[in-house]
Design a protein around this motif. Structure first.
Motif, short mmCIF file in Angstrom:
data_model
loop_
_atom_site.label_atom_id
_atom_site.label_comp_id
_atom_site.label_asym_id
_atom_site.label_seq_id
_atom_site.Cartn_x
_atom_site.Cartn_y
_atom_site.Cartn_z
N PHE A 1 99.45 -26.02 -24.70
CA PHE A 1 99.27 -27.23 -23.89
C PHE A 1 100.58 -27.93 -23.54
O PHE A 1 100.58 -29.01 -22.98
N SER A 2 101.71 -27.30 -23.87
CA SER A 2 102.99 -27.91 -23.49
C SER A 2 103.98 -26.84 -23.05
O SER A 2 105.17 -26.95 -23.28
N SER A 3 103.47 -25.78 -22.41
CA SER A 3 104.33 -24.68 -21.96
C SER A 3 104.09 -24.40 -20.49
O SER A 3 103.32 -25.11 -19.81
N SER A 4 104.70 -23.33 -19.99
CA SER A 4 104.51 -22.96 -18.59
C SER A 4 103.08 -22.51 -18.33
O SER A 4 102.64 -22.46 -17.17
N GLN B 1 98.62 -25.12 -17.36
CA GLN B 1 97.49 -25.20 -16.43
C GLN B 1 96.40 -24.21 -16.80
O GLN B 1 95.21 -24.55 -16.81
N LEU B 2 96.79 -22.98 -17.14
CA LEU B 2 95.83 -21.97 -17.57
C LEU B 2 95.19 -22.36 -18.90
O LEU B 2 93.97 -22.19 -19.08
N ALA B 3 95.98 -22.90 -19.80
CA ALA B 3 95.45 -23.32 -21.10
C ALA B 3 94.33 -24.33 -20.93
O ALA B 3 93.27 -24.23 -21.55
N MET C 1 90.88 -23.26 -22.41
CA MET C 1 90.88 -23.71 -23.80
C MET C 1 90.57 -25.21 -23.87
O MET C 1 90.98 -25.96 -23.01
N LYS C 2 89.88 -25.61 -24.92
CA LYS C 2 89.55 -27.02 -25.11
C LYS C 2 90.76 -27.82 -25.57
O LYS C 2 90.99 -28.95 -25.13
N GLN C 3 91.54 -27.24 -26.51
CA GLN C 3 92.78 -27.84 -27.01
C GLN C 3 93.78 -26.71 -27.25
O GLN C 3 93.45 -25.54 -27.10
N GLY C 4 94.99 -27.07 -27.67
CA GLY C 4 96.05 -26.08 -27.77
C GLY C 4 96.06 -25.23 -29.02
O GLY C 4 96.80 -24.26 -29.10
N GLY C 5 95.26 -25.57 -30.03
CA GLY C 5 95.23 -24.79 -31.25
C GLY C 5 96.24 -25.25 -32.28
O GLY C 5 96.97 -26.23 -32.08
N GLY C 6 96.32 -24.51 -33.39
CA GLY C 6 97.18 -24.91 -34.49
C GLY C 6 98.40 -24.04 -34.69
O GLY C 6 99.12 -24.19 -35.67
#
Length: 394
Positions: free
Chosen positions: A291-294, A297-299, A303-308
């Protein structure tokens, strides 16, 4: 009684099996800790072996506690049926073996787990089942890497350990045109964050050892798909190779799943805080987090959230620098697993992906200064304090 469709957070608790009701109405599913089952008559045996009557026969073929877990996982992944295995690699190998014959070809995402890589190499050496690693970034690229012998596209998303994402809808579009199965290893996301079957993928699998268990005390694997595929997989590869899950491990997973949504929310919240801190630190060269990379937008699309999981690289780093950082940690533990309550750290090049040759690791994007961090459930401030202290020492 009519009931609206339940939220995922409710289904992880109440999405229990309808079969094998406990005669004592136990709130917690019982453990059927038995190798075999007895029969009332010889005729009953015949009916069950012929498939004319439902019921347990032998725990390698099916066990009530394990089947409760399978039914719950099918619900959580929005699939028709599921099978449990003795390990994540048991699930991976069973699925791949079910889809290939000697001489076939598998198209893979650019990176995969080290043991999956080893298994693919073994298939190539022993049975001439070839594989190609691809970025899978556009239709033309995917089309160009398919052959008449391609039987499946095998995907990790996010990829272990680079955290790169694959556009599931894009891959499915091409695969459907060529009638090729799409398999997704969903371990890093869990069904709470991502449900590949809803994007048209055919088979989803997990190392249940990780987020599904959540407590680091079970080894297991899960496969979810349509009923016909799962039935065939159960009657062939799992039955004959025997990578089954024990009833006690299934019971532990049923217990762990009840807190999956709560745990994943905490993993994600903590990870976002640590990503923010790492991004500001002068000794960090790069960070990859969905959720904080290139791939942001696809994430957000799938995906609901970015994961751990966070992957980061150290500036002017090397293998020795990465190992020095890990040696300076106190709270964070060095281990190859992920998804536990404890925060875990590992150096992919010498740990999970040590089996992958150096040149292939570089093609996958796995560098000597890369570190993978599995964020736990501790207070994020304590996780950061430990990391910050270690970073000061390198």
């Amino acid at each position: 009684m009519f009931m609206k469709k339940q939220d995922f957070r409710t289904k992880v608790i109440h999405g229990e099996a309808t079969h094998y009701k406990d005669p004592y109405n136990s709130l917690v599913p019982p453990i059927y800790q038995t190798a075999t089952f007895t029969f009332d008559t010889a005729e009953q045996v015949e009916r069950r072996f012929a498939g004319d009557e439902e019921g347990p026969i032998y725990s390698r073929l099916g066990n009530p506690t394990v089947q409760m877990l399978e039914q719950k996982m099918a619900v959580l992944e929005e699939g028709e049926a599921a099978l449990a295995f003795g390990s994540g690699m048991g699930a991976v190998s069973a699925v791949v073996l079910s889809l290939v014959n000697a001489g076939d070809h598998i198209l893979c995402s650019k990176g995969v787990y080290g043991c999956t890589f080893g298994f693919l190499n073994m298939l190539h050496e022993k049975f001439n089942v070839s594989h190609t690693f691809s970025n899978l970034t556009n239709e033309l690229e995917i089309e160009s890497q398919l052959s008449n012998y391609t039987t499946c596209i095998y995907i990790e998303t996010p990829i272990n350990p680079t955290m790169q994402l694959i556009d599931l809808a894009l891959v499915v579009k091409v695969a459907k045109k060529h009638k090729i199965k799409v398999v997704v290893d969903n371990t890093f996301s869990s069904p709470y964050l991502q449900q590949p079957l809803l994007f048209g993928c055919d088979i989803v699998l997990h190392s249940a050892t990780k987020y599904l268990c959540g407590h680091g005390d079970v080894i297991g694997g899960i496969v979810v798909s349509d009923e016909s595929y799962i039935e065939e997989l159960s009657k062939t590869v799992r039955k004959d190779i025997g990578a089954i899950m024990s009833p006690f491990d299934a019971w532990l997973l049923l217990r762990g799943l009840k807190t999956l949504a709560v745990r994943m929310d905490r993993h994600c919240e903590n990870a976002e805080e640590i990503v923010n801190k790492l991004s500001e630190h002068p000794k960090i060269e790069s960070i990859v987090y969905p959720f904080s990379s290139s791939d942001q937008q696809l994430a957000k699309k799938q995906m609901k959230q970015g994961g751990g999981l966070i992957t980061f690289s150290l500036k002017n780093g090397s293998k020795k620098t990465a190992q020095k950082l890990m040696n300076e940690l106190n709270l964070i533990k060095i281990a190859v697993s992920l998804g536990d309550a404890e925060t875990l750290i590992q150096h992919p090049a010498t740990m999970t992906h040590a089996v992958v040759g150096e040149e292939e690791r570089e093609r996958m994007g796995i560098t000597e200064n890369m570190i993978r961090l599995s964020i736990g459930l501790e207070a994020w401030e304590d996780i950061w304090n430990d990391l910050e202290h270690a970073l000061q020492k390198v």
